[in-house]
Design a protein around this motif. Structure first.
Motif, short mmCIF file in Angstrom:
data_model
loop_
_atom_site.label_atom_id
_atom_site.label_comp_id
_atom_site.label_asym_id
_atom_site.label_seq_id
_atom_site.Cartn_x
_atom_site.Cartn_y
_atom_site.Cartn_z
N LEU A 247 -17.62 -37.51 15.50
CA LEU A 247 -16.38 -36.50 15.35
C LEU A 247 -16.71 -34.78 15.22
CD1 LEU A 247 -14.30 -39.02 13.07
CD2 LEU A 247 -13.57 -37.31 13.99
N ALA A 248 -18.05 -34.83 14.57
CA ALA A 248 -18.97 -33.12 14.25
C ALA A 248 -19.33 -32.61 15.39
CB ALA A 248 -20.52 -34.09 13.17
N GLY A 266 -4.91 -32.27 22.32
CA GLY A 266 -4.87 -33.07 21.18
C GLY A 266 -6.30 -33.97 21.28
N ILE A 267 -5.95 -34.59 20.53
CA ILE A 267 -7.34 -35.98 19.95
C ILE A 267 -7.67 -37.14 21.12
CG2 ILE A 267 -8.75 -36.42 19.11
CD1 ILE A 267 -8.79 -32.99 18.58
N MET A 294 -9.33 -35.67 11.44
CA MET A 294 -9.13 -34.45 12.58
C MET A 294 -8.03 -33.91 13.25
SD MET A 294 -11.95 -34.14 16.37
CE MET A 294 -12.03 -32.77 16.87
N ALA A 295 -7.22 -34.65 14.14
CA ALA A 295 -5.82 -33.76 14.22
C ALA A 295 -4.97 -33.41 13.73
CB ALA A 295 -5.21 -35.27 15.00
N LEU A 302 -2.92 -36.13 17.39
CA LEU A 302 -3.81 -37.64 18.16
C LEU A 302 -2.42 -38.49 18.94
CD1 LEU A 302 -6.20 -39.36 17.38
CD2 LEU A 302 -3.88 -40.78 15.54
N LEU A 303 -3.18 -38.21 20.27
CA LEU A 303 -2.58 -38.34 21.17
C LEU A 303 -2.86 -39.60 21.82
CD1 LEU A 303 -4.05 -35.92 24.04
CD2 LEU A 303 -1.38 -35.85 22.79
#
Length: 365
Positions: A247-248, A266-267, A294-295, A302-303
């Motif tokens: 994620l970082a 998106g993520i 994160m989204a 968030l996909l």
């Protein structure tokens, strides 16, 4: 509301339905067309800006339930159509003539399954009715020839100048892996890589495409930044795993696209859960909820949360990615949903207006 509505009240009720993929009302999306009533049955033509193959029955059932909630009890039949438009790219670039939308699939680091996500995204769009190409931009480790079942094949060039892309499962494909030996190391510096990729993009006869999926190299260095600046991208998808270290790096990828004014659609949280191939037990091997956090933090969608499943690896290794090899399996369903959310997120972006304005030519007098 009356159980026997007129056309105006039926139209208004349909327009209030919030589509789960668009995340907005059908009225706001301008999707409700030609509503009519005949012998107590409602009819509506719905036009959406993303591929709708396989969506009609789901949407029709959801609209009937929505109408019941609005106090309208009547059978409903819908005609569902797709209208995919070109969307705006970076201000200093122009969209390519025959490619409506270029979508970059990127990650801040390697090993998160970015290429698997990219190929299943592209082929899910094909299955849903779109015209799709995939460009493997990972010069140092091209994966798409293997994943598409095209390893060892070479594209043709009838005029010696432009390449004809290979075809796999209905998608056009181009990769540096088609042009060099599989065991040949690519010891190229950054400028050579970016030049090669821009040539692969511009000198390939893609034909008319709704989407070109670009499988980006992992990382956020000079190569990735230069590509993001040179390629007219309508939107980017960031792939990560739930663990903090991934994620970082994914955050760095998102920030890179923000820096060059490419909208992040998106993520995608890959390897979200592990599904045991023997007993079906589900376990969060790499943690849980990282992609969603994160989204939320960056105000993007968030996909999808995709599984870590041995079948997915086996299918891509055999050149038949999951959405092709097992389209009815639960593991494929999440890819199809991810693809529809991604296309719907793009459909909500500003459209490309460059074709509306005439070209201005300044001549010496």
């Amino acid at each position: 509301m009356s159980e026997n509505p007129n056309i105006a009240s039926l139209t208004a009720a349909l327009e209030r339905y919030i589509d789960p993929y668009l995340e907005e009302g059908l009225g706001a999306a301008g999707a409700v067309r030609e509503v009519s009533l005949s012998d107590g049955v409602g009819h509506a033509r719905i036009v959406l800006g993303f591929p709708v193959g396989g969506y009609r029955a789901e949407l029709e059932a959801a609209l009937r339930e929505h109408l019941r909630g609005e106090g309208i009890e009547l059978p409903l039949q819908i005609e569902l159509e797709t209208d995919i438009r070109a969307h705006a790219v970076q201000r200093h670039l122009q969209p390519l003539t025959q490619i409506k939308n270029i979508v970059a699939v990127a990650s801040g680091k390697g090993g998160v399954g970015k290429s698997t996500v990219a190929v299943n995204l592209a082929l899910a769009w094909v299955a849903q009715g779109a015209r799709v190409g995939i460009l493997d931009a990972d010069i140092y480790g091209p994966s798409q020839p293997l994943m598409l079942g095209l390893e060892g094949e070479r594209p043709s060039s009838p005029d010696g100048k432009r390449l004809i892309p290979l075809q796999s499962h209905g998608a056009a494909a181009m990769s540096i892996g088609f042009l060099v030996d599989a065991e040949q190391p690519m010891v190229w510096r950054g400028p050579m890589v970016t030049q090669a990729l821009t040539q692969l993009l511009s000198e390939t006869e893609w034909g008319s495409l709704d989407y070109l999926v670009v499988d980006m190299p992992p990382g956020t260095g000079d190569i990735q930044l230069t590509l993001a600046q040179r390629v007219p991208v309508a939107g980017a998808v960031i792939v990560t795993t739930p663990q903090d270290i991934a994620l970082a790096d994914a955050r760095k990828g998102l920030k890179m696209f923000e820096k060059v004014s490419v909208p992040v659609l998106g993520i995608v949280e890959n390897m979200s859960v592990h599904v045991c191939s023997q007993c079906g037990h589900v376990e969060h091997v790499f943690g849980a909820g990282g992609g969603a956090r994160m989204a939320q933090q960056y105000g993007v969608r968030l996909l999808g949360e995709l599984p870590l499943d041995a079948h997915i690896r086996e299918e891509t290794d055999r050149g038949r990615p999951t959405v092709v090899a097992a389209p009815d399996a639960p593991r494929a369903r999440v890819y199809f949903q991810m693809a529809r959310r991604t296309a719907a997120a793009l459909a909500r972006r500003a459209r490309d207006r460059s074709s509306v304005f005439p070209k201005i030519v300044v001549e010496d007098s």
